[in-house]
Design an enzyme around this catalytic site. Structure first.
Site, PDB file in Angstrom:
ATOM      1  CG  MET A   1      -1.682  -1.623   1.498  1.00  0.00           C
ATOM      2  SD  MET A   1      -2.478  -1.230   2.446  1.00  0.00           S
ATOM      3  CE  MET A   1      -1.717  -1.391   4.251  1.00  0.00           C
ATOM      4  CG  ASP A   2       4.254   3.393  -1.965  1.00  0.00           C
ATOM      5  OD1 ASP A   2       4.532   4.377  -1.630  1.00  0.00           O
ATOM      6  OD2 ASP A   2       5.357   2.952  -3.341  1.00  0.00           O
ATOM      7  N   GLY A   3       2.126   4.705  -1.168  1.00  0.00           N
ATOM      8  CA  GLY A   3       1.656   6.929  -1.727  1.00  0.00           C
ATOM      9  C   GLY A   3       0.581   7.628  -1.035  1.00  0.00           C
TER      10      GLY A   3
ATOM     11  CB  THR B   1      -0.445   1.354  -4.952  1.00  0.00           C
ATOM     12  OG1 THR B   1      -0.229   1.465  -3.450  1.00  0.00           O
ATOM     13  CG2 THR B   1      -1.772   1.061  -5.325  1.00  0.00           C
TER      14      THR B   1
END
Length: 332
Positions: free
Chosen positions: A85-87, A273
């Protein structure tokens, strides 16, 4: 296929029905259509249960979503999807909102995608929530993340609306001893309260990295072998027959049994992501044959249309993935 739940009217996700014979055309045209039809998770929603609503429009949207899921279900469907879960911080920065708000909206995206996976029949969903390396970040940010985790776990424990609705089992993978005591106790309580659930399985990696998981597995296997060999020596001293079933060698199967992911199939799809292409020490042991994807979408914006596109991409790559799996089995 599971019965669709109702979702808020702000997230329509409406799609046309296509023939399976026109599959290649579908994959080419679907991305643009999905982009125009599906907004992101609404950051103003304060409670996960508020994401589930009813009404004529919602029922119509659910019907269309059910039709789309029926179409893509003609192809091979993943059993396990893992997310890096990046960003979250970039999401907050781009919208000029408080940094912690990005992680809060990211939590809503976890709940939404858990519901979407349930509707698609995806049994296992794993999320990389917090790396051990993240403890090196600003202490205020780390403290904020720990407080958010504790808050959301306690909300689930008090109401359990989404978890109960799906009969979901929740696992926490990682070194929980590194967490603050309130957060650790809350995580352990949630795992215990959902241990008997038979619905989808949500595994939250926190605080986690694959190196730590492998080292922990090796340590546990070595401790197990030492205990078995000690028992064998004690038996010899007492005049009992030696236990010929004890083997000092450590096998891959031995390590599999002691991984945090024991009992869970390897991910079919790993999605990171925000366009990053690194695995960042995530499930390195389990992702040999996973389909790796790196959409540019930031995690809080990741919605049903992105998940559908990810499944379509996986289905296109499935023959090659299956060929590699079969080849590896022959070489064993």
């Amino acid at each position: 296929m599971a019965t669709p739940l109702s979702y808020p009217s702000s997230d329509p996700h409406m799609f046309p029905i296509c023939s399976r014979d026109n599959w290649l055309s579908l994959t080419v045209s679907m991305e643009g259509f999905l982009t125009s039809c599906s907004p992101s998770v609404n950051p103003k929603i304060e409670k996960p249960e508020d994401m589930v609503k009813t009404g004529v429009l919602a029922r119509f949207q659910n019907f269309l979503r059910k039709c789309l899921i029926a179409v893509i279900s003609y192809g091979p469907m993943p059993n396990h999807i893992a997310f890096i879960m990046d960003g979250n911080r970039r999401y907050a920065k781009c919208r000029s909102i408080q940094q912690g708000a990005g992680h809060r909206v990211g939590f809503f995206a976890v709940v939404a995608n858990l519901l979407y996976c349930y509707e698609m029949g995806v049994k296992y969903m794993t999320v990389y929530a917090f790396s051990i390396d993240n403890f090196k970040r600003d202490p205020k940010e780390v403290q904020s993340l720990m407080q958010l985790m504790e808050e959301k776990i306690n909300e689930v424990l008090e109401k359990q609306s989404v978890i109960d609705k799906l009969n979901c089992k929740v696992n926490f993978w990682g070194n929980l001893e590194l967490l603050r005591e309130p957060a650790r106790l809350a995580a352990q309580k949630l795992m215990a309260s959902t241990a008997g659930n038979t619905g989808p399985v949500l595994s939250v990696c926190i605080p986690y990295n694959s190196t730590s998981e492998i080292v922990n597995a090796v340590s546990e296997v070595c401790a197990e072998r030492r205990e078995m060999l000690q028992g064998e020596r004690d038996g010899d001293c007492n005049g009992q027959a030696a236990n010929s079933g004890v083997h000092p060698e450590i096998s891959v199967a031995d390590l599999d049994r002691h991984m945090y992911s024991a009992g869970c199939p390897d991910p079919d799809i790993v999605i990171r992501t925000s366009g990053e292409t690194r695995l960042s020490n995530f499930l390195l042991w389990q992702t040999t044959f996973s389909h790796l994807q790196n959409p540019d979408t930031l995690w809080p914006d990741f919605s049903f249309r992105h998940l559908v596109w990810a499944v379509l991409q996986y289905q296109r790559a499935y023959p090659h993935l299956e060929q590699n799996r079969n080849l590896a089995k022959k070489q064993l």
